[in-house]
Scaffold this motif. Sequence first.
Motif, PDB file in Angstrom:
ATOM      1  N   GLU A  21       0.590  -1.956  -1.084  1.00 38.48           N
ATOM      2  CA  GLU A  21       1.778  -1.376  -0.458  1.00 38.48           C
ATOM      3  C   GLU A  21       2.281  -0.169  -1.248  1.00 38.48           C
ATOM      4  O   GLU A  21       2.638   0.858  -0.669  1.00 38.48           O
ATOM      5  CB  GLU A  21       2.876  -2.433  -0.341  1.00 38.48           C
ATOM      6  CG  GLU A  21       2.573  -3.485   0.715  1.00 38.48           C
ATOM      7  CD  GLU A  21       3.545  -4.658   0.698  1.00 38.48           C
ATOM      8  OE1 GLU A  21       4.319  -4.812  -0.286  1.00 38.48           O
ATOM      9  OE2 GLU A  21       3.522  -5.439   1.675  1.00 38.48           O
ATOM     10  N   GLU A  22       2.301  -0.274  -2.569  1.00 42.56           N
ATOM     11  CA  GLU A  22       2.742   0.850  -3.403  1.00 42.56           C
ATOM     12  C   GLU A  22       1.811   2.045  -3.233  1.00 42.56           C
ATOM     13  O   GLU A  22       2.252   3.192  -3.193  1.00 42.56           O
ATOM     14  CB  GLU A  22       2.820   0.432  -4.869  1.00 42.56           C
ATOM     15  CG  GLU A  22       3.957  -0.523  -5.161  1.00 42.56           C
ATOM     16  CD  GLU A  22       3.916  -1.092  -6.580  1.00 42.56           C
ATOM     17  OE1 GLU A  22       2.948  -0.786  -7.331  1.00 42.56           O
ATOM     18  OE2 GLU A  22       4.844  -1.833  -6.936  1.00 42.56           O
ATOM     19  N   MET A  24       0.059   2.769  -0.560  1.00 46.67           N
ATOM     20  CA  MET A  24       0.291   3.359   0.764  1.00 46.67           C
ATOM     21  C   MET A  24       1.560   4.207   0.772  1.00 46.67           C
ATOM     22  O   MET A  24       1.610   5.269   1.384  1.00 46.67           O
ATOM     23  CB  MET A  24       0.380   2.265   1.827  1.00 46.67           C
ATOM     24  CG  MET A  24      -0.918   1.507   2.046  1.00 46.67           C
ATOM     25  SD  MET A  24      -2.297   2.550   2.521  1.00 46.67           S
ATOM     26  CE  MET A  24      -1.793   3.047   4.151  1.00 46.67           C
ATOM     27  N   ILE A  25       2.581   3.742   0.086  1.00 41.67           N
ATOM     28  CA  ILE A  25       3.850   4.476   0.032  1.00 41.67           C
ATOM     29  C   ILE A  25       3.691   5.776  -0.763  1.00 41.67           C
ATOM     30  O   ILE A  25       4.225   6.811  -0.392  1.00 41.67           O
ATOM     31  CB  ILE A  25       4.972   3.610  -0.577  1.00 41.67           C
ATOM     32  CG1 ILE A  25       5.319   2.473   0.393  1.00 41.67           C
ATOM     33  CG2 ILE A  25       6.193   4.438  -0.900  1.00 41.67           C
ATOM     34  CD1 ILE A  25       6.228   1.411  -0.205  1.00 41.67           C
ATOM     35  N   SER A  26       2.908   5.720  -1.854  1.00 41.35           N
ATOM     36  CA  SER A  26       2.760   6.894  -2.715  1.00 41.35           C
ATOM     37  C   SER A  26       1.976   8.010  -2.040  1.00 41.35           C
ATOM     38  O   SER A  26       2.070   9.167  -2.438  1.00 41.35           O
ATOM     39  CB  SER A  26       2.071   6.515  -4.024  1.00 41.35           C
ATOM     40  OG  SER A  26       0.692   6.296  -3.807  1.00 41.35           O
ATOM     41  N   ASN A  27       1.180   7.657  -1.034  1.00 40.87           N
ATOM     42  CA  ASN A  27       0.396   8.639  -0.288  1.00 40.87           C
ATOM     43  C   ASN A  27      -0.528   9.458  -1.191  1.00 40.87           C
ATOM     44  O   ASN A  27      -0.797  10.618  -0.946  1.00 40.87           O
ATOM     45  CB  ASN A  27       1.298   9.561   0.534  1.00 40.87           C
ATOM     46  CG  ASN A  27       0.527  10.205   1.675  1.00 40.87           C
ATOM     47  OD1 ASN A  27      -0.466   9.660   2.136  1.00 40.87           O
ATOM     48  ND2 ASN A  27       0.992  11.356   2.118  1.00 40.87           N
ATOM     49  N   SER A  28      -0.974   8.829  -2.286  1.00 37.59           N
ATOM     50  CA  SER A  28      -1.934   9.486  -3.168  1.00 37.59           C
ATOM     51  C   SER A  28      -3.059   8.496  -3.474  1.00 37.59           C
ATOM     52  O   SER A  28      -2.847   7.279  -3.426  1.00 37.59           O
ATOM     53  CB  SER A  28      -1.256   9.964  -4.454  1.00 37.59           C
ATOM     54  OG  SER A  28      -0.726   8.861  -5.160  1.00 37.59           O
ATOM     55  N   PRO A  29      -4.242   8.994  -3.761  1.00 37.33           N
ATOM     56  CA  PRO A  29      -5.372   8.091  -4.011  1.00 37.33           C
ATOM     57  C   PRO A  29      -5.140   7.193  -5.215  1.00 37.33           C
ATOM     58  O   PRO A  29      -4.525   7.601  -6.201  1.00 37.33           O
ATOM     59  CB  PRO A  29      -6.547   9.031  -4.273  1.00 37.33           C
ATOM     60  CG  PRO A  29      -6.099  10.392  -3.891  1.00 37.33           C
ATOM     61  CD  PRO A  29      -4.605  10.382  -3.890  1.00 37.33           C
ATOM     62  N   SER A  30      -5.618   5.972  -5.110  1.00 39.53           N
ATOM     63  CA  SER A  30      -5.550   5.040  -6.236  1.00 39.53           C
ATOM     64  C   SER A  30      -6.697   4.041  -6.092  1.00 39.53           C
ATOM     65  O   SER A  30      -7.322   3.944  -5.045  1.00 39.53           O
ATOM     66  CB  SER A  30      -4.211   4.312  -6.278  1.00 39.53           C
ATOM     67  OG  SER A  30      -4.037   3.518  -5.132  1.00 39.53           O
TER      68      SER A  30
END
Length: 128
Positions: A21-22, A24-30
């Motif tokens: 979820e974090e 997806m919220i950050s909208n950056s690759p992880s």
Amino acid sequence: EAFGLQFRRSSESDVFVKAFEEGMISNSPSIIEAVVVGREANVEVHQEINRQATVFVSELLQGEVERTMTEESIPVKWYNQTDDESTFAAEGKVLLLLHGWMGNKSEWDLVGNILAKSLPSDWNIVSV
């Protein structure tokens, strides 16, 4: 960090969901590594998968398993020159295409169709 990306390791479902979820919220690759079981248990599971797959494929190729499969059983796909999965060379040769871990039989669709059209009609192409 891994490869310059945010990295998280999770061995519990709720921790994984939170990391997802974090992300997806950050909208950056992880990257999230899901630690499911230890190496010893993982090796045992894969050995059993290999044993069952060997038995199944042997029975399939010897005609001891019904060729019509449902998605609930081990999915099998037959390729041939007519695009009709019910048509196959009863006394023919068999080329077995196996997908990799976490893949599925459809990964072979392009190759299976090309082989079926290219090889002589006494060849049966099957992907598992």
